[in-house]
Design an enzyme around this catalytic site. Structure first.
Site, mmCIF file in Angstrom:
data_model
loop_
_atom_site.group_PDB
_atom_site.id
_atom_site.type_symbol
_atom_site.label_atom_id
_atom_site.label_comp_id
_atom_site.label_asym_id
_atom_site.label_seq_id
_atom_site.Cartn_x
_atom_site.Cartn_y
_atom_site.Cartn_z
ATOM 1 N N GLY A 31 0.805 -1.222 0.000
ATOM 2 C CA GLY A 31 0.000 0.000 0.000
ATOM 3 C C GLY A 31 0.834 1.267 0.000
ATOM 4 O O GLY A 31 2.015 1.236 -0.333
ATOM 5 N N ASN A 32 0.201 2.384 0.371
ATOM 6 C CA ASN A 32 0.821 3.723 0.245
ATOM 7 C C ASN A 32 1.330 3.882 -1.183
ATOM 8 O O ASN A 32 2.494 4.204 -1.414
ATOM 9 C CB ASN A 32 1.937 3.904 1.275
ATOM 10 N N LEU A 33 0.423 3.650 -2.101
ATOM 11 C CA LEU A 33 0.807 3.500 -3.513
ATOM 12 C C LEU A 33 1.266 4.814 -4.124
ATOM 13 O O LEU A 33 0.739 5.882 -3.823
ATOM 14 C CB LEU A 33 -0.384 2.940 -4.302
ATOM 15 N N HIS A 34 2.242 4.705 -5.010
ATOM 16 C CA HIS A 34 2.749 5.859 -5.770
ATOM 17 C C HIS A 34 2.873 5.421 -7.230
ATOM 18 O O HIS A 34 2.517 4.284 -7.584
ATOM 19 C CB HIS A 34 4.071 6.356 -5.188
ATOM 20 N N ALA A 36 5.193 4.402 -9.113
ATOM 21 C CA ALA A 36 5.916 3.165 -9.447
ATOM 22 C C ALA A 36 5.005 1.939 -9.302
ATOM 23 O O ALA A 36 5.089 0.997 -10.091
ATOM 24 C CB ALA A 36 7.149 3.026 -8.565
ATOM 25 N N HIS A 37 4.126 1.961 -8.301
ATOM 26 C CA HIS A 37 3.169 0.844 -8.172
ATOM 27 C C HIS A 37 2.206 0.834 -9.359
ATOM 28 O O HIS A 37 1.850 -0.226 -9.883
ATOM 29 C CB HIS A 37 2.340 0.992 -6.882
ATOM 30 N N LYS A 151 13.554 -2.116 -8.260
ATOM 31 C CA LYS A 151 14.169 -1.301 -7.201
ATOM 32 C C LYS A 151 14.547 -2.192 -6.009
ATOM 33 O O LYS A 151 15.592 -2.059 -5.417
ATOM 34 C CB LYS A 151 13.220 -0.187 -6.739
ATOM 35 N N ASP A 152 13.655 -3.145 -5.710
ATOM 36 C CA ASP A 152 13.953 -4.127 -4.653
ATOM 37 C C ASP A 152 14.675 -5.306 -5.311
ATOM 38 O O ASP A 152 14.138 -6.413 -5.415
ATOM 39 C CB ASP A 152 12.657 -4.570 -3.984
HETATM 40 O O1 PAF Z 1 7.810 -5.164 -2.025
HETATM 41 C C1 PAF Z 1 6.862 -5.152 -1.208
HETATM 42 O O2 PAF Z 1 6.062 -4.223 -1.175
HETATM 43 C C2 PAF Z 1 6.713 -6.308 -0.236
HETATM 44 O O3 PAF Z 1 7.956 -6.791 0.163
HETATM 45 C C3 PAF Z 1 5.829 -7.435 -0.785
HETATM 46 C C4 PAF Z 1 6.448 -8.085 -2.007
HETATM 47 C C5 PAF Z 1 4.452 -6.898 -1.118
HETATM 48 C C6 PAF Z 1 5.676 -8.522 0.276
HETATM 49 O O4 PAF Z 1 5.096 -8.036 1.442
#
Ligand code: PAF
Length: 281
Positions: A31-34, A36-37, A151-152
């Site tokens: 959540g807290n979407l921006h 990039a999401h 990014k992750d």
């Molecule tokens: O990248 C994230 O936002 C979180 O690590 C994920 C993949 C939703 C798992 O909780």
């Protein structure tokens, strides 16, 4: 957009989609979407008929001294963004729905490589929490494909490895880093950066790029480059967690003759921990 708070409700809706032969794409989030999401949702829409997003702030992946309790919960704003983006279904379970037996007795999924280095070294247990919740979400949604932001980078590498090791029949798709105009990688945690820090918060990006340029120009003393980049970050007023030149696939320290190299870094501002990376082929 249909919103589901229970596994049962979501599964029933997805059975119907599957019976129609529709391809299901999945974007897990906290959540807290921006923007990039939203780009992840758009990427899912390119190759899926039905796009499912999940919002769940997963306690299992936060350490005791981390920001689980203050992590921004912005459900109404998130729903509006997902609707605008044309997301079809949102799964928004509570803790009891995801962990009915409690966190302590939850069965865990442990990826035995790549999880105790880099972010895993500073956040012990973090990736175990991620692989466990992602496995649960995969089993709940049973998508054909799932989209993760690069990014992750380490998270993506760990999830790819988990999917390979456990023969999970889901295509893992990576989406590029989405950046602010000055290069700062978009992140839900950017909201923690103070107005005073913000003008220099792109330093991590700049230092990783600087290393990438040095490598491209033939420099191969990776430890010296990492040390110099740390100095740059500290000179900008931040604290380095790590800066490491890695083999892109194994996340081990890169060898001088590695062809695929990714430079990964994490730094602390006063109240945010930021991560970023840059890859070279
Ligand atoms: O990248 C994230 O936002 C979180 O690590 C994920 C993949 C939703 C798992 O909780």
């Amino acid at each position: 957009m249909q919103i589901f708070h229970t596994i049962k409700g979501l599964r029933e809706a997805l059975i119907q989609a599957r019976q129609k032969g529709l391809r299901i794409g999945f974007v897990p989030t906290m959540g807290n979407l921006h923007q990039a999401h939203i780009e992840l949702i758009k990427r899912a829409q390119q190759t899926s008929d039905v796009v499912v997003c999940s919002i769940f702030v997963n306690g299992l992946q936060f350490g005791l001294n981390e920001d689980w309790d203050k992590y921004p919960r912005t459900f109404d704003a998130d729903c509006a963004k997902l609707r605008d983006a044309g997301c079809d279904m949102l799964f928004h379970p509570d803790d009891n729905e995801m962990y009915p037996n409690g966190l302590d007795s939850q069965t865990r999924v442990i990826c035995s490589t790549m999880t105790d280095v880099l972010c895993g070294a500073s956040r012990p247990g973090h990736f175990e929490g991620v692989t466990t919740v992602v496995t649960k979400l995969f089993n709940i949604v049973q998508p054909d494909e799932a989209i993760f932001g690069i990014k992750d980078y380490q998270q993506l590498a760990v999830i790819r490895r988990m999917v390979e090791d456990l023969c999970v029949p889901i295509d893992i798709i990576e989406a590029p880093i989405h950046r602010e105009p000055d290069g700062l990688a978009m992140s839900s945690r950017n909201g923690y950066i103070t107005a005073e820090e913000r003008p220099k918060a792109n330093q991590l990006h700049q230092s990783l790029n600087w290393i990438a340029e040095q490598i491209k120009s033939g420099k191969r003393d990776f430890l010296a480059l990492e040390a110099k980049a740390k100095q740059q970050i500290e000179a900008a007023g931040f604290k380095t967690d790590y800066i490491t030149v890695c083999n892109s696939k194994t996340l081990e320290m890169a060898a001088v003759d590695d062809k695929h190299i990714t430079v990964l870094g994490a730094m602390y501002t006063e109240s945010a921990r930021l991560i970023d990376n840059v890859s070279l082929s």
